[in-house]
Design an enzyme around this catalytic site. Structure first.
Site, PDB file in Angstrom:
ATOM      1  N   ASP A  30      -7.656  39.104  88.675  1.00 50.78           N
ATOM      2  CA  ASP A  30      -6.292  39.147  88.131  1.00 50.78           C
ATOM      3  C   ASP A  30      -5.746  40.547  88.339  1.00 50.78           C
ATOM      4  OD1 ASP A  30      -4.953  37.057  85.763  1.00 50.78           O
ATOM      5  OD2 ASP A  30      -3.983  38.973  86.203  1.00 50.78           O
ATOM      6  N   LEU A 152      -6.189  19.159  84.468  1.00 49.26           N
ATOM      7  CA  LEU A 152      -6.665  19.425  83.109  1.00 49.26           C
ATOM      8  C   LEU A 152      -5.489  19.691  82.167  1.00 49.26           C
ATOM      9  CD1 LEU A 152      -6.427  22.736  82.628  1.00 49.26           C
ATOM     10  CD2 LEU A 152      -8.508  22.749  83.970  1.00 49.26           C
ATOM     11  N   LYS A 203       0.553  15.562  92.388  1.00 51.02           N
ATOM     12  CA  LYS A 203       0.604  16.375  91.171  1.00 51.02           C
ATOM     13  C   LYS A 203       1.928  16.185  90.428  1.00 51.02           C
ATOM     14  CE  LYS A 203      -0.182  19.452  88.113  1.00 51.02           C
ATOM     15  NZ  LYS A 203      -1.199  19.400  87.104  1.00 51.02           N
ATOM     16  N   LEU A 249       1.354   7.169  74.773  1.00 48.33           N
ATOM     17  CA  LEU A 249       2.297   6.270  74.113  1.00 48.33           C
ATOM     18  C   LEU A 249       2.479   6.666  72.649  1.00 48.33           C
ATOM     19  CD1 LEU A 249       1.673   2.627  75.436  1.00 48.33           C
ATOM     20  CD2 LEU A 249       3.535   4.193  75.971  1.00 48.33           C
ATOM     21  N   CYS A 259       3.980  22.784  81.577  1.00 50.95           N
ATOM     22  CA  CYS A 259       3.885  22.000  82.821  1.00 50.95           C
ATOM     23  C   CYS A 259       4.902  20.870  82.924  1.00 50.95           C
ATOM     24  CB  CYS A 259       2.477  21.429  82.941  1.00 50.95           C
ATOM     25  SG  CYS A 259       1.223  22.693  82.847  1.00 50.95           S
ATOM     26  N   LYS A 262       8.672  21.911  83.373  1.00 52.44           N
ATOM     27  CA  LYS A 262       8.871  22.640  84.636  1.00 52.44           C
ATOM     28  C   LYS A 262       8.690  21.702  85.836  1.00 52.44           C
ATOM     29  CE  LYS A 262       5.156  25.091  85.864  1.00 52.44           C
ATOM     30  NZ  LYS A 262       4.503  24.811  87.145  1.00 52.44           N
ATOM     31  N   LYS A 319       1.453  21.252  71.348  1.00 51.39           N
ATOM     32  CA  LYS A 319       0.525  20.182  70.985  1.00 51.39           C
ATOM     33  C   LYS A 319      -0.660  20.849  70.284  1.00 51.39           C
ATOM     34  CE  LYS A 319      -2.162  19.907  75.199  1.00 51.39           C
ATOM     35  NZ  LYS A 319      -2.658  19.034  76.213  1.00 51.39           N
TER      36      LYS A 319
END
Ligand code: UGA
Length: 456
Positions: A30, A152, A203, A249, A259, A262, A319
């Site tokens: 990184d 994931l 994806k 559901l 994700c 976007k 979440k």
């Protein structure tokens, strides 16, 4: 195999630790020096169940290391993964991190190398990476660029990576396909080898489909509210159909995260660039925006004018089991409550630090009881497990009014009503389907991870 991963976000770090755990030699690179120093000192930058344990284990046995040196990481590896962020900026995806990763890789290639793209990138990005590497290579060597999307989820990233439903390898090189297959062999998952563009589309199609599913059930939930049906039973009735399945559901306050929002916007743009209006997906986004508004409307229905009312919020992350608040419904909903001059008190088990950087004027509490104290009502926005097991008699004694709005339909509505709460959820106010005891149901629910839900 020797693997280099560029980017130590939750995808890069999780896959690095997991690949090390299944027997590979991994270096995570990184450009953020403080992140690398923290990782070397055992500090994990994200809240992800099981991740610190697996990082620590593999760091100690030298199968996982951290570095800021892209060139060295690349030159010592057979496969280099690009797992950097691809934020959506106003109208398109910002590929600058992918581009600079590709330039760095180009300088380090000293033998045949596979460059695998894990970042979610628009169609044609594999070609872009290839071009950048060709233009910036110091010594010419053969290489292949593979599109290898990741599926994931935050909050269950380690489990998801080690138990994938499938692995997608997008390449036209037989050699690269074989090496990538070998890399993933220990995971024992079905592997689909396809071309790069199809892999890139897979994806986006997956995330767009998941978003569509949640928007669909949210819309049905609102319909259930209108006609007096129970969306939990409706979702269960639908989910038994194997073609539909139980997953995604659960009605709620709208979907968020780094994700789905976007990727839906990018997918719409990808279609637009090809001359197509992705009206279906546009509507999916609109339903999602409406859902967040609806939460505020319902709060207003319960309390009347919100001016100076104190709203207690349980849950801020998009979440449970994550500290991520990017595009979290809670952020949007709190902003709206504040524009109506409501006072907001909030608690989240992991996301308060991140939320504090975005939200202004919110009083952060140290637990759910502190949130309840003197609040006019409680609104549960994220279904953290600990909220299911609160002492609700104590909560009731602390609240000014015993009102709970459970936007995730995760609390025991019957029990709360017996305790004297005014309980409301999303699409569950109506009459529930008659509860029928079927012995196989509980086993089935256990297998689906649905124990404790109010199903048939
Ligand atoms: C999503 C995908 O599920 C992953 O497969 C993918 O790899 C990842 O994006 C990514 O592209 O990196 P994630 O963003 O971690 O994973 O979150 P999800 O579990 O998909 O949840 C997204 C949102 O939908 C959350 O706000 C969640 O609360 C909401 N949701 C999900 C519901 O409201 N109801 C449901 O039934 C399921």
């Amino acid at each position: 195999m020797r693997v280099c991963i560029i980017g130590t976000g939750y995808v890069g770090l999780t896959m690095g630790a997991c690949l090390a755990d299944i027997g590979h030699d991994v270096v995570c690179v990184d450009i953020d020096g403080s992140k690398i120093t923290s990782l070397c000192n055992g500090v994990i930058p994200v809240h992800e169940p099981g991740l610190s344990k697996i990082v620590e284990k593999n760091y100690k046995r030298n199968t996982l290391s951290f570095s800021m040196d892209v060139g060295e990481g690349v030159s010592e590896s057979d496969i280099v993964f690009i797992a950097v962020g691809t934020p959506f900026n106003e109208k398109s995806v910002d590929l600058s991190h992918v581009e600079s990763a590709a330039k760095g890789i180009a300088k380090g290639i000293n033998k045949y190398t596979i460059i695998a793209n894990k970042s979610t990138v628009p169609v044609g990005s594999a070609e872009l990476v290839k071009r950048i590497i060709l233009e910036n290579m110091v010594y010419p060597h053969k290489f292949d660029v593979v599109s290898n999307p990741e599926f994931l989820r935050e909050g269950s990233a380690v489990k998801d990576f080690l138990n994938p439903d499938r692995i997608i390898i997008g390449t036209d090189s037989q050699k690269a396909a074989e090496i990538m297959t070998e890399l993933y062999r220990p995971l024992k998952a079905p592997i689909l080898i396809t071309d790069q563009i199809s892999a890139e589309i897979i994806k986006y199609a997956c995330n767009a489909f998941l978003a569509t599913k949640v928007s669909f059930i949210n819309f049905i939930a609102n319909l259930c509210d209108a006609v007096g049906a129970n969306v939990k039973d409706v979702a269960t009735g639908m989910g038994y159909d194997k073609r539909i399945s139980f997953e995604f559901l659960k009605a709620g306050p709208g979907w968020g995260g780094s994700c789905l929002p976007k990727d839906c916007k990018t997918f719409i743009k990808i279609a637009e660039d090809c001359g197509y209006e992705f009206n279906l997906l546009k509507e999916v986004l609109k339903v999602n925006e409406d859902q967040k508004r609806l939460v505020v409307v319902k709060i207003r229905q319960l309390l009347g004018d919100l001016k100076d009312k104190c709203i207690g919020i349980l849950g801020l992350s998009f979440k449970p089991n994550t500290d991520d608040v990017r595009e979290a419904p809670a952020i949007d909903i709190i902003n709206h409550l504040q524009t109506e001059c409501a006072l907001v008190k909030a608690y989240d088990p992991a996301a308060m630090e991140n939320a504090g950087r975005i939200l202004k004027g919110v009083e952060f509490a140290t637990n759910a009881y502190e949130v309840a104290k003197d609040s006019d009502m409680l609104v549960l926005l994220t279904e953290w497990d600990e909220f299911r097991w609160l002492d609700f008699e104590r909560i009731k004694s602390l609240l000014k009014k015993p009102i709970i709005f459970d936007t995730r339909n995760c609390l025991d509505s019957q029990l709360l009503t017996e305790f004297g709460f005014v309980y409301t959820g999303i699409g569950v106010k109506g009459i529930s389907l008659e509860k029928i005891q079927r012995p196989e149901t509980s086993l089935f629910m256990e297998a689906q991870g649905l124990e404790g839900e109010s199903l048939i």
